[in-house]
Write a protein that holds these residues in place. Structure first.
Motif, PDB file in Angstrom:
ATOM      1  N   ASN B  21     118.249  31.281 -15.070  1.00 44.52           N
ATOM      2  CA  ASN B  21     117.638  30.569 -13.948  1.00 44.52           C
ATOM      3  C   ASN B  21     118.707  30.210 -12.909  1.00 44.52           C
ATOM      4  O   ASN B  21     119.910  30.326 -13.182  1.00 44.52           O
ATOM      5  CB  ASN B  21     116.848  29.346 -14.429  1.00 44.52           C
ATOM      6  CG  ASN B  21     117.726  28.311 -15.113  1.00 44.52           C
ATOM      7  OD1 ASN B  21     118.892  28.153 -14.775  1.00 44.52           O
ATOM      8  ND2 ASN B  21     117.150  27.603 -16.084  1.00 44.52           N
ATOM      9  N   GLY B  22     118.248  29.778 -11.730  1.00 47.60           N
ATOM     10  CA  GLY B  22     119.174  29.505 -10.628  1.00 47.60           C
ATOM     11  C   GLY B  22     120.194  28.432 -10.969  1.00 47.60           C
ATOM     12  O   GLY B  22     121.368  28.538 -10.595  1.00 47.60           O
ATOM     13  N   GLU B 151     117.704  32.343  -1.292  1.00 47.03           N
ATOM     14  CA  GLU B 151     116.300  32.700  -1.512  1.00 47.03           C
ATOM     15  C   GLU B 151     115.977  32.797  -3.004  1.00 47.03           C
ATOM     16  O   GLU B 151     114.861  32.528  -3.431  1.00 47.03           O
ATOM     17  CB  GLU B 151     115.995  34.053  -0.844  1.00 47.03           C
ATOM     18  CG  GLU B 151     114.561  34.487  -1.038  1.00 47.03           C
ATOM     19  CD  GLU B 151     114.291  35.882  -0.478  1.00 47.03           C
ATOM     20  OE1 GLU B 151     115.025  36.322   0.411  1.00 47.03           O
ATOM     21  OE2 GLU B 151     113.322  36.502  -0.938  1.00 47.03           O
ATOM     22  N   ASP B 152     116.977  33.197  -3.793  1.00 48.79           N
ATOM     23  CA  ASP B 152     116.749  33.339  -5.236  1.00 48.79           C
ATOM     24  C   ASP B 152     118.041  32.995  -5.984  1.00 48.79           C
ATOM     25  O   ASP B 152     119.047  32.615  -5.364  1.00 48.79           O
ATOM     26  CB  ASP B 152     116.282  34.762  -5.560  1.00 48.79           C
ATOM     27  CG  ASP B 152     117.233  35.833  -5.030  1.00 48.79           C
ATOM     28  OD1 ASP B 152     118.436  35.528  -4.870  1.00 48.79           O
ATOM     29  OD2 ASP B 152     116.773  36.956  -4.773  1.00 48.79           O
ATOM     30  N   GLN B 180     119.673  25.671  -3.244  1.00 45.76           N
ATOM     31  CA  GLN B 180     118.608  26.513  -3.793  1.00 45.76           C
ATOM     32  C   GLN B 180     117.384  25.615  -3.967  1.00 45.76           C
ATOM     33  O   GLN B 180     117.510  24.407  -4.145  1.00 45.76           O
ATOM     34  CB  GLN B 180     119.011  27.124  -5.136  1.00 45.76           C
ATOM     35  CG  GLN B 180     119.364  26.092  -6.209  1.00 45.76           C
ATOM     36  CD  GLN B 180     119.662  26.750  -7.552  1.00 45.76           C
ATOM     37  OE1 GLN B 180     118.789  27.339  -8.149  1.00 45.76           O
ATOM     38  NE2 GLN B 180     120.898  26.623  -8.006  1.00 45.76           N
ATOM     39  N   SER B 184     111.402  26.195  -8.224  1.00 44.42           N
ATOM     40  CA  SER B 184     110.995  27.586  -8.003  1.00 44.42           C
ATOM     41  C   SER B 184     112.186  28.543  -8.130  1.00 44.42           C
ATOM     42  O   SER B 184     112.011  29.695  -8.512  1.00 44.42           O
ATOM     43  CB  SER B 184     110.320  27.750  -6.633  1.00 44.42           C
ATOM     44  OG  SER B 184     111.145  27.232  -5.628  1.00 44.42           O
ATOM     45  N   ILE B 185     113.393  28.058  -7.858  1.00 48.81           N
ATOM     46  CA  ILE B 185     114.591  28.871  -8.081  1.00 48.81           C
ATOM     47  C   ILE B 185     115.413  28.306  -9.238  1.00 48.81           C
ATOM     48  O   ILE B 185     115.825  29.029 -10.147  1.00 48.81           O
ATOM     49  CB  ILE B 185     115.465  28.932  -6.806  1.00 48.81           C
ATOM     50  CG1 ILE B 185     114.656  29.521  -5.649  1.00 48.81           C
ATOM     51  CG2 ILE B 185     116.733  29.747  -7.042  1.00 48.81           C
ATOM     52  CD1 ILE B 185     114.077  30.890  -5.905  1.00 48.81           C
ATOM     53  N   SER B 188     113.716  28.965 -12.525  1.00 49.43           N
ATOM     54  CA  SER B 188     113.046  30.249 -12.661  1.00 49.43           C
ATOM     55  C   SER B 188     114.046  31.293 -13.154  1.00 49.43           C
ATOM     56  O   SER B 188     115.070  31.539 -12.516  1.00 49.43           O
ATOM     57  CB  SER B 188     112.467  30.597 -11.279  1.00 49.43           C
ATOM     58  OG  SER B 188     112.226  31.948 -11.185  1.00 49.43           O
ATOM     59  N   GLU B 190     115.457  34.795 -13.743  1.00 48.08           N
ATOM     60  CA  GLU B 190     115.311  36.096 -13.084  1.00 48.08           C
ATOM     61  C   GLU B 190     116.527  36.953 -13.395  1.00 48.08           C
ATOM     62  O   GLU B 190     117.549  36.472 -13.878  1.00 48.08           O
ATOM     63  CB  GLU B 190     115.198  35.902 -11.561  1.00 48.08           C
ATOM     64  CG  GLU B 190     113.920  35.201 -11.130  1.00 48.08           C
ATOM     65  CD  GLU B 190     113.788  35.140  -9.631  1.00 48.08           C
ATOM     66  OE1 GLU B 190     113.041  35.950  -9.067  1.00 48.08           O
ATOM     67  OE2 GLU B 190     114.451  34.282  -9.006  1.00 48.08           O
ATOM     68  N   SER B 284     113.154  29.986  -0.683  1.00 48.38           N
ATOM     69  CA  SER B 284     112.431  30.796  -1.649  1.00 48.38           C
ATOM     70  C   SER B 284     111.104  31.346  -1.135  1.00 48.38           C
ATOM     71  O   SER B 284     110.536  32.247  -1.751  1.00 48.38           O
ATOM     72  CB  SER B 284     112.173  29.977  -2.916  1.00 48.38           C
ATOM     73  OG  SER B 284     111.338  28.882  -2.614  1.00 48.38           O
TER      74      SER B 284
END
Lengths: 306, 405
Positions: B21-22, B151-152, B180, B184-185, B188, B190, B284
């Motif tokens: 995650n972020g 953004e991510d 960030q 949501s980032i 999350s 990714e 994001s």
């Protein structure tokens, strides 16, 4: 701004400098005149030299900056008389009013002033008699209004009453009113009479120029790279009382050296040898700490009057 | 400052592809940049970031001295002292934590200290809300910090590494806030690429401060009183440093791209060149906006997106250039600034366009407050609104509320 009078007050924190500038403004309010009272503070505290400004006029005053070329200088503390630049910008036909026991002629030579007519008043003594404290602002206001009828004396009486009533005892309020009257009567003048108030003019560029280095040449963030630069800041001018050491009773315990916030005491061979009055602010912590009570705080005026 | 360029070919086998995650990605970035001092206080949604980093400290994976303080006010104070002492320092916070640092933010930038702070942005109460929006960052937009938006998670990681270089650049010497979006980032997981430690180390180089509080051979006073003859001059210098940061952010982003294949500029234009209608935003929601642009393009609507990566200093010339010739532009703010004529980003975009001689029709939108999701259909509606104002239809209210009008 025809007819506007600009007064610059010089004194020390705690002498009622700002209060004087405001009392005059409030008296002008009572008379329906226009006014402005503006203090100029630094980070300094009680005892430090400060300035205040009062503007009085028949029309609304829209300017908001320090007075660089005053019509009137009021100096509340005689120990400031040898301050460089004290009379700077005073108009040639202006007026200087000083709280001192010295004569107007002595003051002129102390000031080295070429401009203005000089008047003196022992305002501290008047206040000491009237209210039991040597706060010179109100007697000086009385003297000022005798010299220049900026507002009527009864208006100033009322502004004093409005400000002090309820905050100070009736005796002190009465004392202040007596001090005002006494100041109005006791002012001493120079040989040459005063010529009246000059007309207002905007300060010349030279008078308001702010000496400053080019911004790009400064060290970023205000970092100071020269160690001990506070030596240049002569905080001794803030002092209203001076610590005097009775060397006969000093035990050289060094507590004064430990506690002095300005490192004013010098030590040699485990003995206290000197006190640096150039930087001593007169805070009195040394006198308070001294176990054998051999440090006495003596008013600066005693030294000036010799 | 020594900066060693590492050749691209040494990277070929090096990056680790991870699922993180972020918040964890930024914790990893902090470990890799190996700051001397980190001071932080936990606050949701930043907490998991600092938990991850403190675990690394506890496990001996990083030499950083981690100072666990009693508040964010203290955290920033510790960093200011440590940075003035010559240390490389970082922190992380969120929402109310950043608000509590506010007076120290000015001290950090005014003293020209290259502090790096990772922000997991969240709303400001009341009503009580701990979820994502940009209220905290935007509240600090005038404090003299460089502000980067991600953004991510990958961008948050990449920005975190570049922030060190930007802050410490001798032409800049300003603190950098790398943001960030909360949850949501930050929460999350990714796919992301993490650089090898060696590469990070050579990219950021060593920090050699010009002055140090602890250098007894060359003593210096920091944060001294600055009276009326000097204060304005030092602020004037700060303006110049901010202006120079524009070029440094670009150069560092380019150099990072040479190393990693991921280049960064001041902003990112998506299908914008031939667009007539444009949406400007940060963070994001950019992905949802891209989806909306694609859908509208398929329907022959000339839509385009401008995503800002750098918010402070505001890249006005680049924004004006990117939006030149557009018929209508909407700026989407994920924060509320009450009583203003539009959102903060909106006002910056308007002034950039006005001072560069462009005058498209403008709309201001507030969106995503307190964790509210933004989906492609929301952004599509913005483009429909833009079409209407571009056709000179009756004016919409100046301030729009995405999904709430």
């Amino acid at each position: 701004m025809e007819g506007m009078v600009e007064i610059r007050w010089h004194g020390r924190g705690g002498q009622g400098v700002v209060t004087a500038s405001e009392l005059l403004a409030e008296a002008a309010l009572l008379e329906g005149k226009f006014f402005q009272a503006l203090p100029e503070f630094g980070a300094e505290r009680s005892g430090a030299p400060i300035r205040a400004y009062t503007r009085l006029g028949p029309e609304p005053i829209q300017i908001h900056y320090a007075i660089a070329e005053p019509d009137v200088l009021v100096i509340l503390d005689p120990t400031l008389l040898d301050t460089p630049g004290l009379t700077q910008g005073l108009k040639p036909e202006g007026l200087i009013l000083v709280n001192t026991t010295a004569s107007p002629d002595q003051v002129r030579s102390l000031l080295g002033a070429t401009a203005g007519a000089v008047y003196t008043l022992d305002a501290s003594a008047i206040a000491q008699r009237a209210i039991g404290r040597p706060i010179p602002n109100v007697p000086l206001l009385g003297a000022l209004l005798t010299l220049l009828p900026l507002v009527a004396l009864p208006s100033l009486r009322e502004s004093i009453q409005r400000r002090l009533q309820g905050r100070l005892s009736p005796a002190v309020v009465e004392g202040n009113l007596r001090a005002l009257e006494e100041g109005a009567q006791a002012v001493r003048r120079e040989q040459s009479p005063h010529n009246g108030i000059p007309s207002f003019r905007e300060p010349s560029p030279a008078a308001v120029a702010q000496a400053a280095p080019v911004w790009s040449a400064l060290d970023p963030g205000g970092v100071i790279l020269r160690p001990g630069s506070s030596i240049d800041y002569e905080t001794g001018s803030w002092r209203s009382e001076r610590p005097v050491i009775n060397w006969d009773r000093c035990t050289h315990c060094m507590l004064c050296w430990v506690y002095c916030p300005d490192s004013c005491f010098s030590v040699q061979g485990q003995r206290l040898v000197d006190l640096d009055y150039t930087h001593c602010k007169g805070c009195g912590i040394c006198a308070n700490q001294c176990p054998p009570k051999c440090i006495e705080m003596v008013p600066e005026l005693v030294f000036q009057e010799g | 400052m020594t900066q060693t360029r590492v050749m691209k070919d040494t990277l070929a086998t090096s990056p680790r592809v991870v699922a993180l995650n972020g918040a964890s990605l930024v914790a990893e970035a902090i470990r890799q940049t190996d700051p001397d001092v980190v001071a932080a206080y936990p606050i949701t949604p930043q907490t998991i970031l600092m938990e991850a980093f403190s675990q690394m400290v506890a496990d001996g994976r990083v030499r950083t001295e981690l100072v666990t303080v009693e508040s964010e006010h203290a955290a920033m104070s510790v960093l200011i002292g440590a940075c003035a002492a010559g240390a490389r320092v970082q922190s992380a916070t969120s929402g109310a934590g950043l608000a509590f640092m506010w007076e120290l933010l000015w001290c950090a930038s005014g003293m020209r200290l290259p502090i790096v702070m990772h922000l997991v942005s969240r709303s400001l109460s009341a009503p009580l809300n701990i979820l994502g929006d940009h209220s905290d960052v935007m509240g600090a937009r005038d404090t003299g910090w460089v502000q980067l938006f991600a953004e991510d998670g990958q961008e948050a990681y990449d920005n975190a590494l570049q922030a060190v270089r930007i802050a410490e650049h001798p032409e800049v010497l300003l603190p950098v806030m790398s943001a960030q979006d909360g949850f949501s980032i930050s929460h999350s997981v990714e796919r992301a690429e993490v650089l090898p430690d060696e590469l990070v180390r050579s990219f950021i180089g060593t920090y050699a401060p010009a002055h140090s509080l602890l250098d007894i051979e060359r003593p210096a006073t920091f944060g001294a009183n600055d009276d009326r003859q000097f204060f304005a001059l030092h602020k004037r210098q700060q303006y110049e440093a901010m202006e120079r940061a524009l070029g440094v952010v670009s150069a560092v982003g380019q150099e990072y791209g040479d190393l990693t294949g991921r280049s960064y500029g001041l902003l990112e234009a998506y299908r914008l060149k031939d667009a007539e209608l444009a949406v400007v935003l940060m963070g994001s929601a950019a992905g949802a906006a891209r989806a909306a642009v694609d859908k509208l393009r398929a329907a022959r609507v000339p839509a385009g997106l401008l995503k800002l990566r750098l918010y402070r200093p505001f890249p006005a010339a680049a924004v004006a250039q990117a939006l030149a010739g557009k018929r209508a532009v909407a700026a989407l703010d994920r924060s509320a600034i009450f009583g203003a004529q539009g959102g903060a980003l909106f006002l910056d975009v308007c002034s950039a366009l006005a001072t560069h001689g462009a005058a498209p029709r403008m709309l201001s939108y507030v969106y995503g407050l307190g964790g509210r999701d933004t989906v492609p259909s929301h952004v599509e509606q913005v483009f429909r609104d833009l079409e209407a104002v571009a056709r000179e239809e009756p004016a919409l209210p100046a301030q729009r509320f995405l999904g709430l009008d």
